[in-house]
Design a protein around this motif. Structure first.
Motif, mmCIF file in Angstrom:
data_model
loop_
_atom_site.group_PDB
_atom_site.id
_atom_site.type_symbol
_atom_site.label_atom_id
_atom_site.label_comp_id
_atom_site.label_asym_id
_atom_site.label_seq_id
_atom_site.Cartn_x
_atom_site.Cartn_y
_atom_site.Cartn_z
ATOM 1 N N TYR A 59 0.862 -1.177 0.003
ATOM 2 C CA TYR A 59 -0.073 0.017 -0.126
ATOM 3 C C TYR A 59 0.980 1.312 -0.018
ATOM 4 O O TYR A 59 0.540 2.230 -0.594
ATOM 5 C CB TYR A 59 -1.062 -0.033 1.239
ATOM 6 C CG TYR A 59 -2.032 1.050 0.928
ATOM 7 C CD1 TYR A 59 -3.214 0.794 0.642
ATOM 8 C CD2 TYR A 59 -1.904 2.307 1.539
ATOM 9 C CE1 TYR A 59 -4.331 1.914 0.350
ATOM 10 C CE2 TYR A 59 -2.839 3.335 1.508
ATOM 11 C CZ TYR A 59 -3.911 3.039 0.989
ATOM 12 O OH TYR A 59 -4.845 4.113 0.615
ATOM 13 N N SER A 91 -2.004 10.463 2.533
ATOM 14 C CA SER A 91 -2.771 9.504 2.780
ATOM 15 C C SER A 91 -2.133 8.179 2.712
ATOM 16 O O SER A 91 -2.249 7.228 3.943
ATOM 17 C CB SER A 91 -3.846 9.294 1.774
ATOM 18 O OG SER A 91 -4.757 8.054 1.694
ATOM 19 N N SER A 95 -1.720 5.788 6.093
ATOM 20 C CA SER A 95 -2.063 4.303 6.075
ATOM 21 C C SER A 95 -1.037 3.152 6.357
ATOM 22 O O SER A 95 -1.090 2.103 7.211
ATOM 23 C CB SER A 95 -2.889 3.879 4.756
ATOM 24 O OG SER A 95 -3.857 4.717 4.713
ATOM 25 N N GLY A 140 -5.034 5.691 10.355
ATOM 26 C CA GLY A 140 -5.107 4.563 9.058
ATOM 27 C C GLY A 140 -6.652 4.750 8.450
ATOM 28 O O GLY A 140 -6.798 4.978 7.244
ATOM 29 N N GLU A 141 -7.604 4.630 9.148
ATOM 30 C CA GLU A 141 -8.768 4.355 8.532
ATOM 31 C C GLU A 141 -9.409 5.523 8.417
ATOM 32 O O GLU A 141 -10.298 5.713 7.599
ATOM 33 C CB GLU A 141 -9.540 3.467 9.623
ATOM 34 C CG GLU A 141 -9.188 1.984 9.637
ATOM 35 C CD GLU A 141 -10.008 1.003 10.414
ATOM 36 O OE1 GLU A 141 -11.153 0.448 10.050
ATOM 37 O OE2 GLU A 141 -9.680 1.008 11.518
ATOM 38 N N GLY A 144 -6.241 8.459 6.563
ATOM 39 C CA GLY A 144 -5.474 7.804 5.636
ATOM 40 C C GLY A 144 -6.645 7.655 4.481
ATOM 41 O O GLY A 144 -6.530 8.073 3.390
ATOM 42 N N GLN A 145 -8.128 7.221 5.125
ATOM 43 C CA GLN A 145 -9.076 6.920 3.981
ATOM 44 C C GLN A 145 -9.616 8.214 3.339
ATOM 45 O O GLN A 145 -9.934 8.128 2.072
ATOM 46 C CB GLN A 145 -10.157 5.971 4.547
ATOM 47 C CG GLN A 145 -9.667 4.594 4.821
ATOM 48 C CD GLN A 145 -10.579 3.681 5.283
ATOM 49 O OE1 GLN A 145 -11.875 3.921 5.263
ATOM 50 N NE2 GLN A 145 -10.374 2.644 5.792
ATOM 51 N N SER A 206 -13.566 -0.303 -0.483
ATOM 52 C CA SER A 206 -12.314 -0.472 -0.756
ATOM 53 C C SER A 206 -11.886 -1.460 -1.881
ATOM 54 O O SER A 206 -10.991 -1.127 -2.801
ATOM 55 C CB SER A 206 -11.501 -1.452 0.615
ATOM 56 O OG SER A 206 -12.347 -2.540 0.685
#
Length: 246
Positions: A59, A91, A95, A140-141, A144-145, A206
């Motif tokens: 990623y 981002s 993540s 992260g969630e 990042g998203q 995703s």
């Protein structure tokens, strides 16, 4: 190169995350109580740690083509694409941090929990919850998203307005971004009990977003760069034996 990197990052992450899902029950296990997660992680052993390592860096690789995309589209000075590139790279970094905590933070907690008495286990479970909410849900969630969605929406709008790639890339990017954003309901529910959650948002969002990233890479690979008119005229004149003025 940018096209191949986008395809490689998307495909690599898909393979690594599929292995993680099969061996660790990811991402569903992320919402399980701390004892369940820690026990499953400890039972996974070193191979599970390396799987997380592969997930993280496949990623993280995405940051490179994200930064190169403006130049690959022939718009290196476009301020919107440059800003989008910075957002997309941020981002990927956030993540990456969220994924790598499973390599550098969680193993020690799982080991202490597995060999600890009830008091030690309670302390480790509290530490696990704190790092899980900070490194996982927050960095992260959520960040990042959300930043990933901001990047894909911006790129999609640029594509639709400029025509640098086929219009289906832009429309599919907006659709994938909207689905991916709906996953924030599940993330926010970890901090705000009762927040509306659509169970399929995580999987659909995703998956479609990853397919769109690969599609952008494929579109770049088959794209024919636009030739500047003045450059084409000069080349044609030279081929005709005429020396352009200047």
């Amino acid at each position: 190169m940018t096209g191949w990197l986008l395809v490689t990052a998307a495909a690599g992450f898909a393979v690594a995350s599929s292995v993680l899902s099969a061996t660790f029950g990811w991402p569903d296990i992320l919402r399980e109580p701390a004892p369940v997660v820690l026990a499953a992680f400890h039972d996974g052993g070193p191979s599970l740690v390396w799987t997380w390592f592969a997930v993280a860096w496949t990623y993280g690789l995405l940051a490179v083509p994200v930064l190169l995309l403006a130049a690959a589209l022939g718009r290196p000075a476009d301020p919107v694409l440059k800003a989008a590139g910075a957002i997309g790279a941020a981002s990927a970094l956030l993540s990456l941090i969220g994924f790598l905590r499973w390599v550098f933070v969680v193993p020690a907690l799982a080991t202490r929990w597995a060999g600890g008495d009830p008091v030690t286990r309670a302390a480790v479970e509290a530490a696990w919850t704190a790092q899980h909410q900070f490194g996982g849900a927050l960095l992260g969630e959520h960040l990042g998203q959300v930043l990933a969605v901001a990047w894909s929406v911006t790129v999609s709008l640029v594509v639709l307005r400029s025509g640098v790639l086929p219009r289906w890339v832009g429309w599919s990017g907006l659709t994938a971004s909207a689905l991916y954003l709906l996953n924030q309901g599940e993330v926010l529910a970890t901090a705000v009990p009762g927040f509306p959650v659509w169970e399929l948002a995580g999987l659909l969002g995703s998956t479609t977003w990853g397919l769109w990233v690969a599609a952008v890479g494929g579109a770049l690979l088959v794209r024919r760069p636009r030739r500047d008119a003045s450059t084409g005229s000069i080349r044609a004149a030279r081929q005709a034996g005429i020396r352009p003025a200047g």
